[in-house]
Design an enzyme around this catalytic site. Structure first.
Site, mmCIF file in Angstrom:
data_model
loop_
_atom_site.group_PDB
_atom_site.id
_atom_site.type_symbol
_atom_site.label_atom_id
_atom_site.label_comp_id
_atom_site.label_asym_id
_atom_site.label_seq_id
_atom_site.Cartn_x
_atom_site.Cartn_y
_atom_site.Cartn_z
ATOM 1 N N GLU A 81 0.811 -1.216 0.000
ATOM 2 C CA GLU A 81 0.000 0.000 0.000
ATOM 3 C C GLU A 81 0.846 1.269 0.000
ATOM 4 O OE1 GLU A 81 -3.025 -0.025 -0.617
ATOM 5 O OE2 GLU A 81 -3.580 -2.112 -0.212
ATOM 6 N N ARG A 91 -18.326 -0.782 4.695
ATOM 7 C CA ARG A 91 -19.372 -1.433 3.896
ATOM 8 C C ARG A 91 -20.115 -2.472 4.718
ATOM 9 N NH1 ARG A 91 -19.495 -6.126 1.276
ATOM 10 N NH2 ARG A 91 -17.269 -6.477 1.618
ATOM 11 N N CYS A 144 -8.550 -2.037 7.916
ATOM 12 C CA CYS A 144 -7.172 -2.053 7.411
ATOM 13 C C CYS A 144 -6.655 -0.632 7.184
ATOM 14 C CB CYS A 144 -7.091 -2.845 6.105
ATOM 15 S SG CYS A 144 -7.197 -4.631 6.308
ATOM 16 N N HIS A 166 -1.545 -5.684 1.914
ATOM 17 C CA HIS A 166 -2.745 -6.510 1.802
ATOM 18 C C HIS A 166 -2.378 -7.856 1.174
ATOM 19 C CE1 HIS A 166 -5.864 -3.217 2.402
ATOM 20 N NE2 HIS A 166 -6.368 -4.263 3.048
#
Length: 213
Positions: A81, A91, A144, A166
């Site tokens: 990342e 979500r 995360c 990830h």
């Protein structure tokens, strides 16, 4: 002995395992040199506790480098990342049933933090080892990203390099759906290569890692 703190997450969203922790825990005690070793710790998948647990670990262990990892559903490689953003927009609920929407990770904090790891050198090392990897431009807006942002916020300006990776699903998690995955043995080796490259590289390499859209 210097310490590299490597973290993974507990399972979430009704999964029995989280590949990030299954891989990270196998690297506990691995030495990167005569005077540096990996310490593996598991974080809760909860907005209200994950960042605090991470901050406590940093205060307790005083690591020389920190890399947090987490599951990236649908990802096919180790995603290194680039940036964490100051937003929670869940979500799905976390493991405590909380689902923050459009709230800041840190009120009044910067809009974003960049990784301080040599992200392109890490991708290069993984590719040379035959392990799929890429620079990722988004860490999402779930726990995360929150942990990544809090990590960079806590360590901002103190010289301790840090970032987030990830990882994909394990094959057994997606046998029925056919989604992208990576065997555990590859995840473990990939994270070991990534940590070593991050530790040994002081100046990042110059190579493309961007996206058109």
């Amino acid at each position: 002995m210097q310490t590299v703190l490597l973290t993974g997450f507990e399972p979430f969203d009704q999964e029995r395992v989280n590949p990030s922790w299954e891989a990270v825990r196998q690297l506990e005690g691995v030495k990167l040199g005569d005077d540096v070793q990996i310490v593996a710790r598991r974080l809760p998948c909860a907005f209200s506790t994950a960042g605090e647990v991470l901050s406590q670990l940093i205060a307790e262990l005083r690591p020389a480098m920190v890399i947090a990892t987490g599951l990236g559903p649908g990802r096919s490689d180790l995603s290194i990342e680039r940036v964490a953003i100051n937003i929670n927009d869940a979500r799905i609920p976390d493991n405590l049933g909380e689902q923050p929407i459009d709230t800041p990770v840190v009120a009044g904090g910067p809009a974003a933090y960049f990784s301080t790891l040599p992200i392109k050198a890490v991708v290069k090392a993984l590719s040379e080892a035959g392990i799929a990897a890429s620079v990722s431009q988004t860490a999402g807006t779930f726990v995360c990203n929150q942990v990544f942002y809090r990590l960079q916020h806590v360590l901002a300006g103190n010289g301790v390099r840090s970032g987030f990776i990830h990882v994909p699903y394990l094959p057994e998690q997606v046998a029925a759906s056919g989604q992208a995955c990576m065997p555990l043995v590859t995840l473990v080796e990939g994270l070991k290569v990534a940590v070593k490259a991050a530790w040994c590289t002081q100046v990042d390499v110059v190579q493309t890692g961007g996206q058109v859209s």
